[in-house]
Structure formats: C-alpha cells, structure tokens
Design an enzyme around this catalytic site. Structure first.
Site, PDB file in Angstrom:
ATOM      1  N   GLU A  24       0.927  -1.646   0.159  1.00  0.00           N
ATOM      2  CA  GLU A  24      -0.035   0.192  -0.154  1.00  0.00           C
ATOM      3  C   GLU A  24       1.056   0.994   0.032  1.00  0.00           C
ATOM      4  O   GLU A  24       1.081   1.823   1.089  1.00  0.00           O
ATOM      5  CB  GLU A  24      -0.909  -0.356   1.180  1.00  0.00           C
ATOM      6  CG  GLU A  24      -1.911   0.725   0.950  1.00  0.00           C
ATOM      7  CD  GLU A  24      -3.253   1.172   2.194  1.00  0.00           C
ATOM      8  OE1 GLU A  24      -2.435   0.699   3.296  1.00  0.00           O
ATOM      9  OE2 GLU A  24      -3.926   2.444   2.692  1.00  0.00           O
TER      10      GLU A  24
ATOM     11  N   LYS B 143      -2.148  -1.816  -3.518  1.00  0.00           N
ATOM     12  CA  LYS B 143      -3.218  -1.213  -3.117  1.00  0.00           C
ATOM     13  C   LYS B 143      -3.238   1.167  -2.933  1.00  0.00           C
ATOM     14  O   LYS B 143      -2.016   0.937  -2.213  1.00  0.00           O
ATOM     15  CB  LYS B 143      -3.605  -1.162  -1.109  1.00  0.00           C
ATOM     16  CG  LYS B 143      -5.220  -0.305  -0.631  1.00  0.00           C
ATOM     17  CD  LYS B 143      -5.022  -1.453   0.958  1.00  0.00           C
ATOM     18  CE  LYS B 143      -5.804  -0.337   1.514  1.00  0.00           C
ATOM     19  NZ  LYS B 143      -7.117  -1.038   2.635  1.00  0.00           N
TER      20      LYS B 143
HETATM   21  P1  13P Z   1      -9.692   4.097   3.673  1.00  0.00           P
HETATM   22  O1  13P Z   1      -9.984   3.870   2.976  1.00  0.00           O
HETATM   23  O2  13P Z   1     -10.005   4.341   5.001  1.00  0.00           O
HETATM   24  O3  13P Z   1      -8.318   5.404   3.262  1.00  0.00           O
HETATM   25  O4  13P Z   1      -8.395   3.454   4.246  1.00  0.00           O
HETATM   26  C1  13P Z   1      -7.658   2.305   3.874  1.00  0.00           C
HETATM   27  C2  13P Z   1      -6.312   1.884   4.628  1.00  0.00           C
HETATM   28  O5  13P Z   1      -6.218   0.753   4.636  1.00  0.00           O
HETATM   29  C3  13P Z   1      -5.748   3.057   4.857  1.00  0.00           C
HETATM   30  O6  13P Z   1      -4.485   2.291   5.481  1.00  0.00           O
END
Ligand code: 13P
Length: 344
Positions: A179, A221
């Site tokens: 991510e 992600k």
């Molecule tokens: P949000 O969809 O609220 O951005 O959160 C996703 C997430 O896992 C952040 O690390």
C-alpha cells in the site's frame, strides 16, 4: 518459498474474485478512537470489538467482501459468542488479514516526510499471525505532495520497506497488500498527482523485483490519481478514472492479479463512482476493486453510534455500501442507485 505457493495461490484466488473487495477494519487504536470520539462513542476494547463484530457479522457480506484486514487487537479478540475473529470470518467464507506495520516515523533531514516501521521481528510476528489464521497482510507507506515532496529519498526508502515486507510475507505463506498511499491533502492538481503516482509506483515495482517478490501473489493497494483536497478545480470521476488507469498501465505489470484501492478521504459516493469509472474502461489486465476503510464504514458507524439497538440499521447501510462498491468493481454502478441507500 515453494512450500507456501499453494497457500498463496488459494488466498489470492479468493481475494481477487470478480465482484468482491476487501474491508479495511484495521484502524490503529489511535485512529479508531478519533473516529469514535467524533461521534461521542467511547473507545474501549469492548466497544471496538462490538463495532467490528457488527461489521463482520453483517448477513450476506461475503457476497461482496472477500477479505477483512484486522488490527492486531481484533485478531486476538473473540466475538460475543466466544469465537476468535479469524475463525468467525472463515466460517462466513471471508479471509482474515492483518495490518503488520507499526506506523510512521519521520525521515531525518527531509521536509517532515515519513517512512513506515515494523521490519524488526516481522518474520516471527508473521508466523504467529499465520498460526492465528491470518492469510494476508497489509503495510502502508505514505507520501505527501508539496512543491518539493515526495523526495527521491522518501520514495526509495518507502519502496524498500514495502518490498522487504512483501518478501517476508510471501516467505511465510502470507499474501502481502502493498500500500503506497499518496495523500489527498494539499492544493495539487490531478496532473501533479499523476506524475507523483508514476514515480512512486515505478520505484515500488523496481524494489519488489529486486527483492524477488512474486507479483502473482501480491495485492497492490494504491491511492487513486485525483486532485488535492484544496485544489481549485476538482477532477470528475471520468478524469480520475482515466488518469488512474493511465498511471497504473505505465507502471504496474500485468502479473499483478488485483489492484484494490484505498479511499483516502474521498466521500463514499466519490470512491464508488471513481472505481466504477475505471471499470467502465475496457482492456485492463488486472482486477480493479476496493479495499476501503472510511468509504465503506462511515455511514454505518454514524448509524451504529455505539448503541446495540442500532445494530440492524447499521448493518443494512453497511451491506448496501458494500454492494454498491461490488457493482463498481464490475462497472455496473450508477449514481441513481445512491437514493435507495441514502441515510440522510
Ligand atoms: P481509507 O479507505 O479510509 O483510506 O483506509 C484504507 C486503509 O487501509 C488505509 O491504510
């Protein structure tokens, strides 16, 4: 590694299933406490457990959600009926995942840029999480856009962190969610966000390659390519979809099976419409779905308010949101569908 291929394959096949996404319910204690406090909900071990149980026990959730990312506290908690959360989820046909990073720290000699900690002892923790039922994991790196950031140093440090983590996960039979989040805050244009996204993703995939991460068994992600919160001109869903897919096509190999976006502070409606826009474009080599926290949970948390008597109403609104995002993940959402689910 070879011993684990079967596990990795089984997990990714479930998580990349068409029409399904991931619920991020892995807010740290600090973050969920802030969200609860804004709604005057006390944050205790029990209220956090009750809230997350409300979400994951939603009847029918497994039609739209293939996996749930848990915070360590929840991984170790039991539902009201005494079942460990990972076991409860598996029984619903949903895979349990775990946030494994230990949060952000400043990088010295930068303009308050940050990197993610948690590599020390990670292999031991992964083995423990796996024994408790976790099939996949998450590690978040963040990048802020300003005139001089993200710097080359922050981009490199975060790419290395993400890749080291991803390799450790795969070596333990756990599918890593990679991510890299480019923050929405700021005045930047969508074009600037596109430029930064390409730089960041290019570096991330270079590091993943160097660390011998098998791209077939990761989930990317990313944030969407979008104009900053304070940008004078707000990009439309069509522009966001086009810019996001363009940046991804330039940087993400087709070997990656699924890309599950974060919502990053977009409204629930925006996050759904933008995802739908991408899935209306033909020819993408990857599944494009969601891994939202706020965009899935916001209305439901506001409806629940910490009171058991609101549970059914909160689950109803949560399921409706999950369904809309499932439709968006196959390009079949329309804004007209929002009316049926409005809680206003
Ligand atoms: P949000 O969809 O609220 O951005 O959160 C996703 C997430 O896992 C952040 O690390």
């Amino acid at each position: 590694m070879n011993n684990h291929i079967k596990d990795l394959e089984a997990t990714i096949n479930k998580l990349a299933a068409k029409g399904k996404g991931i619920l991020a319910a892995d807010e740290s204690i600090g973050t969920i406490t802030k969200r609860f406090e804004a709604l005057s909900i006390p944050s205790t071990e029990d209220t956090r457990r009750d809230y997350r149980e409300m979400l994951v026990a939603t009847p029918g959730l497994n039609e739209y959600v293939a996996g749930v990312i848990l915070f360590e506290e929840t991984l170790n908690q039991k539902t009201k009926s005494g079942q460990p959360f990972p076991e409860f989820l598996k029984q619903q046909g949903i895979l349990p995942g775990i946030k494994v990073d230990k949060g952000l720290v400043n990088i010295p000699y930068t303009q308050d840029e940050q990197t993610t900690q948690g590599l020390d002892g990670l292999c031991e923790r992964l083995a423990d999480y796996k024994a408790k039922g976790a099939c996949f994991a998450k590690w978040r790196a963040v990048y802020a856009i300003s005139a001089n950031t993200p710097s080359a140093l922050a981009i490199r440090a975060n790419a290395e962190g993400l890749a080291s983590y991803a390799a450790a996960c795969q070596a333990n039979g756990i599918v890593p969610i990679v991510e890299p989040e480019i923050l929405l805050d700021g005045e930047h244009t969508i074009e600037r966000c596109a430029e930064v996204t390409e730089n960041v993703l290019h570096a991330v995939f270079h590091s993943l390659f160097k660390h011998k991460v098998k791209l077939e068994y990761i989930i990317l992600k990313p944030s969407m390519v979008i104009s900053g919160k304070k940008c004078a001109s707000k990009a439309t869903a069509e522009q966001v979809a086009k810019a996001s897919v363009t940046a991804l096509r330039r940087t993400v190999p087709a070997a990656v099976p699924t890309i599950n976006f974060l919502s990053g502070g977009q409204s629930p409606e925006e996050a759904t419409a933008n995802l739908n826009g991408m899935n209306m474009m033909a020819g993408n080599p990857w599944n494009l779905s969601f891994s939202y926290a706020r965009a899935l949970q916001d209305y439901s948390m506001k409806t629940w308010k910490g009171d058991a008597k609101n549970l059914a109403a909160a689950q109803k609104i949560f399921l409706a949101r999950a369904k809309l995002n499932s439709l968006a993940s196959v390009g079949k959402y329309t804004t007209a569908m929002e009316k049926e689910t409005s809680i206003a």
